[in-house]
Enzyme design. Structure first.
Site, PDB file in Angstrom:
ATOM      1  N   CYS A   1      25.399  14.554 -18.321  1.00  0.00           N
ATOM      2  CA  CYS A   1      24.535  15.114 -17.275  1.00  0.00           C
ATOM      3  C   CYS A   1      25.085  16.368 -16.613  1.00  0.00           C
ATOM      4  O   CYS A   1      24.450  16.922 -15.724  1.00  0.00           O
ATOM      5  CB  CYS A   1      24.237  14.042 -16.240  1.00  0.00           C
ATOM      6  SG  CYS A   1      23.583  12.571 -17.026  1.00  0.00           S
TER       7      CYS A   1
ATOM      8  N   HIS B   1      24.476  15.805  -6.705  1.00  0.00           N
ATOM      9  CA  HIS B   1      24.090  15.196  -7.984  1.00  0.00           C
ATOM     10  C   HIS B   1      23.130  14.051  -7.665  1.00  0.00           C
ATOM     11  O   HIS B   1      22.070  13.959  -8.251  1.00  0.00           O
ATOM     12  CB  HIS B   1      25.341  14.725  -8.725  1.00  0.00           C
ATOM     13  CG  HIS B   1      25.042  14.210 -10.087  1.00  0.00           C
ATOM     14  ND1 HIS B   1      24.384  14.949 -11.030  1.00  0.00           N
ATOM     15  CD2 HIS B   1      25.294  13.003 -10.675  1.00  0.00           C
ATOM     16  CE1 HIS B   1      24.240  14.239 -12.147  1.00  0.00           C
ATOM     17  NE2 HIS B   1      24.776  13.050 -11.945  1.00  0.00           N
TER      18      HIS B   1
ATOM     19  N   HIS C   1      15.678  12.716 -12.999  1.00  0.00           N
ATOM     20  CA  HIS C   1      16.999  13.132 -13.475  1.00  0.00           C
ATOM     21  C   HIS C   1      16.849  13.658 -14.896  1.00  0.00           C
ATOM     22  O   HIS C   1      16.653  12.896 -15.834  1.00  0.00           O
ATOM     23  CB  HIS C   1      17.969  11.951 -13.424  1.00  0.00           C
ATOM     24  CG  HIS C   1      19.383  12.318 -13.780  1.00  0.00           C
ATOM     25  ND1 HIS C   1      19.769  13.592 -14.132  1.00  0.00           N
ATOM     26  CD2 HIS C   1      20.512  11.562 -13.834  1.00  0.00           C
ATOM     27  CE1 HIS C   1      21.062  13.613 -14.387  1.00  0.00           C
ATOM     28  NE2 HIS C   1      21.538  12.396 -14.219  1.00  0.00           N
TER      29      HIS C   1
END
Lengths: 395, 85, 332
Positions: free
Chosen positions: A155, A288, A323
């Site tokens: 990620c 995040h 996400h």
């Protein structure tokens, strides 16, 4: 080595809009793109996703290409946002060998492979399977011939593309770089995250005491990075400056973040040092903030270790976009640039209750006319891969 | 119960690839995680799927799973009370 | 600033990683692709950590350990790796489970390990290395991406010792898939390997060799002309080279175009260790060894006049005529 790195163009495709103006409009109205699954072929219809509601065929049309099943969804999303970023930056001679193309992805061609997979990868499907293929295909369609690379660090992939581009520019290996990443939704990743039991069946609520996990999403974003010299040549005004960057590893667990947030702490503090700023200069943190138990606590602890009881306004924009995995670093970089340009601080949707172990709460309302000179953007991935970037307004 | 405990121990050895380990080497009451067997959160997820596959028990809340998986004994008891197959 | 190879670890077909020499397996031609000669991993990795690891993770962590031992180091400042297909076997294990169980009752281990950066993270965990950690996956230039980055880290003095490497595994499924897509042309033999190198910017008598330059390109450029331009940029004529390692999937540029008739040429390394997206790791290992020992192993059959002194070696790699890389290494 003192070269400053400027951002002169941005492009984005996500569940909150197919381009920069559409995304900005969604941001100004706090309109999220997380909804029930309609396109992804899966039995898990109960997990809401940040899905881009367009078929590959329609994406081909937007990209200005004839329908071609060998173009993966990852490639198409990437292509559309690279084109927007190039147009936005006014680059004319794209085949200049001093222009690099650095892309991040985790899904790569899996979105195509998984549909055909029958315990072999039939026909020529393997041609598009590897991550690098999406980068090479985009480069070849647009005629980019300079240095190219593909990064796949879960990620944080596209945050790492941006960081690599900045380093290559500072090393005089490149004059300009197109940096970012692309990831499409796939059955593979949805099932993978489900097997880890970290998906939320409701709309995700990062930094909330009752948070239950992630809403996955898809999208792509790219930024054009340039040196000062190259800006002088083209006589263009940059959008903002990329002042700080750092990558560090948590070295704690394959998937989980450490209880003291050490990797995150290292990435954030090194990026601040690199930028020459002090923690109190940071006006907004784009966290995040995935909405998992583990990430939000660990990231929160790292932030408190650096900012103490003076944590600047902070929010996770993942309830807006979902996400987007390998693309999230670049998508949030574009959102950071837009925050600086439009004096915005985004809301952290769905927040109600403070995490008991933390002292701060996220920003919950959209703030306009805010002072946003320096933005810290965090991107953390599996394997303890932590990257922080700092975007700053032009003096 | 003893029979189930032995069965669960064998299933744990296979599922978690604890090569070379025998059921008597696993203490029925010792913690499965951190100390004791030294398993981690990924092993816990493997064991949750094991309970679903072998006993038809679906655990949706990881926190419930955590309580059930304290030791082999708690796991066997959880299986005994919730099993569907 | 110069960059040196300080330590190496290679797990590859027909290669004995512990004794660092060829060990030609007479049965290696019985299957249509080459697989690694694997060591006893338990000698290198702690038994708790090894339990869940798939083959590629064991290969990655073990070769890293061998490279660090070789360099006499306990840790590095950064870990930078490249892989074409990543952890392919874990990927297909998870795909199979999705297919067999109709997306139900899936366990996470294979998914976690299928992530491209799982080898990086396992090495970081093993070493407790909090430093810079990057994984490249850029087709036939994956390892070259990593090497370019590692050299930049050392030039910037962001690191003193960097672990750089490349890995790709092969499975039956991968072979069948590549075959069906027409990748197995000519005398190409696919294989797998995992090569790790400790690079440093500190000079020492124990270093293997110096890495002078690296360049990568895609089909957009003329590969043949590119070789000469690369040499020119390094102030070299092709006859200044003492050895060329040419690895091509099919077309052998130098041989077929007779571009370097007077330079010893070793064009068959891919027949010993196999073709893969990160096959360059094998050639770099051989080149560094030849420069350090000044000897060419008997298993490497060289075309052309053999020299007595190996100072400048060019590695030329070409993957499926899609990508080309050039690496110039020299005696320290």
């Amino acid at each position: 080595m003192s070269h400053r790195v400027f951002i002169t163009g941005i492009g984005i495709t996500s569940a909150i809009g197919g381009n920069v103006p559409e995304c900005l409009d969604s941001l100004m109205n706090s309109r999220h793109g997380v909804d029930i699954v309609t396109l992804l072929d899966t039995i898990h219809k109960d997990f809401p996703l940040g899905e881009i509601k367009l078929l590959n065929k329609q994406l081909c049309e937007i990209a200005g290409l004839p329908d071609d099943e060998t173009l993966t969804r990852t490639t198409l999303l990437g292509l559309i946002s690279v084109k927007e970023a190039l147009k936005n930056s006014g680059i004319e001679n794209i085949s200049d060998s001093r222009i690099g193309f650095i892309s991040g992805t985790t899904v790569g061609g899996m979105s195509r492979t998984e549909l055909a997979y029958d315990k072999t990868i039939p026909g020529n499907i393997i041609d598009t399977h590897d991550c690098g293929e999406s980068t090479n295909r985009i480069a070849s369609i647009l005629g980019i011939s300079g240095y190219s690379a593909t990064i796949s660090t879960a990620c944080s992939s596209s945050a790492n593309s941006i960081m690599l581009s900045a380093r290559m520019i500072q090393n005089e290996l490149l004059d300009k770089a197109i940096a970012g990443g692309t990831d499409s939704l796939s059955r593979f990743t949805l099932n993978g995250f489900n097997s880890l039991m970290i998906l939320d069946k409701d709309h995700c609520k990062p930094f909330d005491a009752e948070r239950r996990g992630i809403n996955l999403g898809e999208g792509a974003a790219y930024l054009v990075l340039e040196t000062e010299e190259s800006l002088v040549k083209s006589n263009r005004k940059p959008l903002c400056e990329l002042k700080g960057w750092a990558n560090a590893n948590d070295a704690y667990h394959q998937t989980a973040s450490s209880p003291d947030g050490n990797g995150a702490y290292l990435a954030i503090s090194k990026a601040i040092t690199k930028s020459g700023l002090n923690p109190e200069d940071i006006d907004y943190i784009n966290a995040h903030g995935t909405g998992t138990d583990n990430n939000d606590l660990s990231e929160g602890i790292a932030i408190e270790r650096i900012f103490g009881n003076k944590v600047p306004p902070i929010s996770s924009t993942k309830p807006l976009t979902g996400h987007t995995l390998g693309a999230s670093g670049a998508i949030e970089a574009v959102l950071s640039v837009l925050a600086i340009k439009n004096k915005l601080i985004y809301p952290n949707l769905n927040f109600k209750t403070k995490i008991p172990e933390l002292t701060f709460t996220p920003n919950i309302e959209l703030r306009t006319n805010a002072i946003v000179r320096n933005v810290l953007s965090n991107s953390f991935g599996f394997g303890g891969n932590n990257t922080s970037l700092i975007f700053s307004a032009i003096d | 119960m003893d029979e189930l405990i032995l069965k669960v121990k064998n299933e744990i050895i296979t599922a978690l690839k604890l090569e070379g380990m025998t059921p008597d080497e696993i203490d029925t009451d010792a913690p499965l995680f951190n100390e004791g067997l030294g398993l981690d959160s990924i092993d816990a997820l493997e064991l949750i799927v094991l309970m679903d596959k072998n006993y038809g028990i679906v655990v949706e809340d990881p926190k419930v799973g955590k309580q059930a998986l304290e030791s082999v004994r708690t796991m066997a008891e959880f299986i005994k009370n919730n099993r569907k197959s | 600033m110069s960059v040196f190879i300080k330590g190496m670890g290679l797990i590859a077909p027909n290669w004995d990683c512990e004794n660092k020499k060829f060990h030609i397996d007479p049965n290696s031609n019985l299957i249509p692709y080459l697989t690694c000669m694997e060591p006893d991993y338990k000698k290198f990795i702690n038994p708790v950590a090894i339990r869940r690891m798939s083959k590629i993770l064991k290969m990655g962590t073990t070769s890293a350990k061998i490279a660090l031992n070789d360099a006499g180091l306990d840790n590095v400042d950064a870990i930078v790796l490249g892989t074409g297909f990543g952890c392919f076997s874990d990927t297909t294990v998870f795909l199979d489970a999705m297919l067999d169980n109709a997306e139900k009752q899936l366990t996470p281990t294979a998914f976690i390990q299928s992530t491209h950066n799982s080898v990086n993270s396992q090495i970081a965990l093993m070493l407790k290395c909090n430093g810079y950690n990057y994984t490249y996956s850029h087709g036939g230039l994956s390892f070259e991406n990593a090497l370019t980055d590692a050299i930049m880290l050392l030039n910037d003095k962001d690191a003193e010792n960097v672990l750089v490497g490349g890995f790709d595994e092969i499975t039956d499924l991968m072979y069948t898939s590549m075959k069906s897509a027409g990748w197995c042309v000519g005398d190409t033999i696919f294989g797998e390997s995992c090569g790790m190198f400790v690079l440093t910017n500190v000079e020492s008598d124990f270093n293997y060799c110096k890495i002078d330059d690296i360049r990568t390109s895609t089909t957009e450029v003329d590969f043949g002309r590119n070789i000469f331009r690369f040499l020119e940029d390094n102030n070299l004529h092709i006859n200044d080279l003492d050895l060329i390692l040419e690895g091509s999937t099919d077309t052998r540029w130098l041989t077929e175009q007779k571009l370097a008739p007077d330079v010893p040429l070793f064009e068959m390394w891919k027949h010993i260790t196999g073709e893969s997206m990160t096959a360059t790791v094998n050639a770099l290992n051989f080149a560094a060894s030849i420069i350090k020992t000044q000897q060419i192993p008997d298993e490497l059959v060289i075309k052309g006049r053999i020299k007595s002194n190996y100072e400048k070696v060019l590695i030329l790699n070409n993957f499926r005529n899609l990508t080309q890389s050039l690496i110039l290494v020299s005696k320290c």
